[in-house]
Design an enzyme around this catalytic site. Sequence first.
Site, PDB file in Angstrom:
ATOM      1  NE  ARG A 191      -3.230   2.639   2.644  1.00  0.00           N
ATOM      2  CZ  ARG A 191      -3.231   3.421   3.725  1.00  0.00           C
ATOM      3  NH1 ARG A 191      -2.658   3.010   4.841  1.00  0.00           N
ATOM      4  NH2 ARG A 191      -3.795   4.611   3.678  1.00  0.00           N
ATOM      5  CG  HIS A 219      -1.024   8.878   3.409  1.00  0.00           C
ATOM      6  ND1 HIS A 219      -1.138   7.524   3.651  1.00  0.00           N
ATOM      7  CD2 HIS A 219      -0.658   9.427   4.593  1.00  0.00           C
ATOM      8  CE1 HIS A 219      -0.833   7.271   4.916  1.00  0.00           C
ATOM      9  NE2 HIS A 219      -0.551   8.397   5.508  1.00  0.00           N
ATOM     10  CD  GLU A 255      -4.849   7.583  10.025  1.00  0.00           C
ATOM     11  OE1 GLU A 255      -4.398   8.647  10.498  1.00  0.00           O
ATOM     12  OE2 GLU A 255      -4.524   6.476  10.466  1.00  0.00           O
ATOM     13  CG  ASN A 283      -5.108   3.300   8.945  1.00  0.00           C
ATOM     14  OD1 ASN A 283      -5.172   2.309   8.223  1.00  0.00           O
ATOM     15  ND2 ASN A 283      -4.574   4.448   8.548  1.00  0.00           N
ATOM     16  CE1 TYR A 304      -1.834   3.601  12.875  1.00  0.00           C
ATOM     17  CE2 TYR A 304       0.190   2.558  13.640  1.00  0.00           C
ATOM     18  CZ  TYR A 304      -0.568   3.117  12.622  1.00  0.00           C
ATOM     19  OH  TYR A 304      -0.052   3.196  11.354  1.00  0.00           O
ATOM     20  CD  GLU A 346      -1.527   3.942   8.170  1.00  0.00           C
ATOM     21  OE1 GLU A 346      -1.195   4.375   9.293  1.00  0.00           O
ATOM     22  OE2 GLU A 346      -1.777   4.708   7.210  1.00  0.00           O
TER      23      GLU A 346
END
Length: 459
Positions: free
Chosen positions: A89, A133, A178, A305, A307, A364
């Site tokens: 990606r 991005h 995002e 995504n 985290y 991600e």
Amino acid sequence: MGVGKALTQKGSERMRQFPQGFLWGCATASYQIEGSPLSDGAGPSIWHRFSHTPGNVLGGDTGDVACDHYRRWRDDVVLMRELGIRAYRFSIAWPRVLPEGRGAVNENGLAFYGRLVDALLEADIIPFVTLYHWDLPGSLQDLGGWANRDVAGWFADYADVLFGRLGDRVHHWITLNEPWCVAHLGYILGQHAPGMRDLWAGLRAVHNLLLAHGRAVLAFRQRNMPEGRIGITLNFRPPHPGSQSEQDRAAARRAHAYHNRLFLDPIFTGRYPDPIVQWFKDSWPETLQSDQDVIRAPIDFLGVNYYTRNVVVHAPGTGLLHTRVIRQPGPHTAMGWEIYPEGLFELLLWIHQAYGSPVLYITENGAAFEDRPDPSGTVRDTDRLDYLRQHFVQAHRAIQEGVRLQGYFVWSLMDNFEWAHGYSKRFGIVYVDFGSQKRTIKQSGHWYCGVIARNGLEN
Ligand SMILES: N#[N+]C[C@@H]1[C@@H](O)[C@H](O)[C@@H](O)[C@@H]2O[C@H]12
């Protein structure tokens, strides 16, 4: 409902087998790795301007060189092949393709991405292209950027250039990365480019980002590329209340609506989350009834995504939502983010159950740690390996529950420019010596190669 063989006995080992064809990959972004931001006719992006404005980026770091990928891309594809990744990606820099953001195409910029795509296909690596991005052409920011409703048309036109020129070889497209960060960090908090601190502009950016996404999806459908798939990548932080008090539970609901549903709801339901519209009522943008139909143009997959989570308490007068995040005991990454793998399972299951079982890719997931090569040059990043292993286990759990998870992109392929943190935070499974540009596969990268080869995890 299980999918595939959940746990298979292999000698004394127990394997967590992923479904056949599961796409293991890595992710990067143009401004974070390419360098050469103005080469061969490229125009300046808002991140080129932002990083060159003193005080915005730690240590005065910029993306002028980064990982020098614009020149080293052939070797980097060889590196990806060494890692055995199935998919890669990456994002395309809008100002490399359209230096003014609109109008004349820069053929040199387009040719760079065409060569990269051809090399990936030659290496049997599937390209996943992120159209945006965060590196908006500076000339469009001069016209208001994402706060200007016209940006939806500018973005759709840019996307259509790429559909036309790369759509014969690229079959997986992500419109935006995002968008929450674009609006919140770039237009409301000012921590990211373009560095605005304007709630009015930020909320219009939210709406215009969604409009731009929808217009690009419609342009993609017009191209009638049956092999093509298009989606969007959203970032999520599952919020947990700091206590069971109604105030903290309400705070967690506000955080959930703003952080996780702000883009998801309009795309999947055509409506913004009511708590957020109420919360910002005086500043909420004017929208057209017809906007909803554009924004909710059906997508083929959702990029997730993840985290960490947030533990949230009610904090009157604090921040945008009158909430505060409470640091938890236990391990954290170098970003100060709690390591909470269960949050990935919770998140995937919630999306699966609440939004009609969409096809998902983890676009991600990864961690920053203080990596240093030892005297032999080896980078023993066991903390990152453990982080990834724990999260892979949770992804496997979700698949066993029927979540239609079809791939996983580790952030990131290599250490890179970590936005306002500059080069101080290393997320890569490949170490980059930014002085010499030498790449060294870290222990986590070698381990990941084994996971991909086995398509599963050994206990
Ligand atoms: N911070 N952090 C790491 C990572 C960032 O480097 C990516 O560009 C973003 O898409 C997302 O924020 C995640």
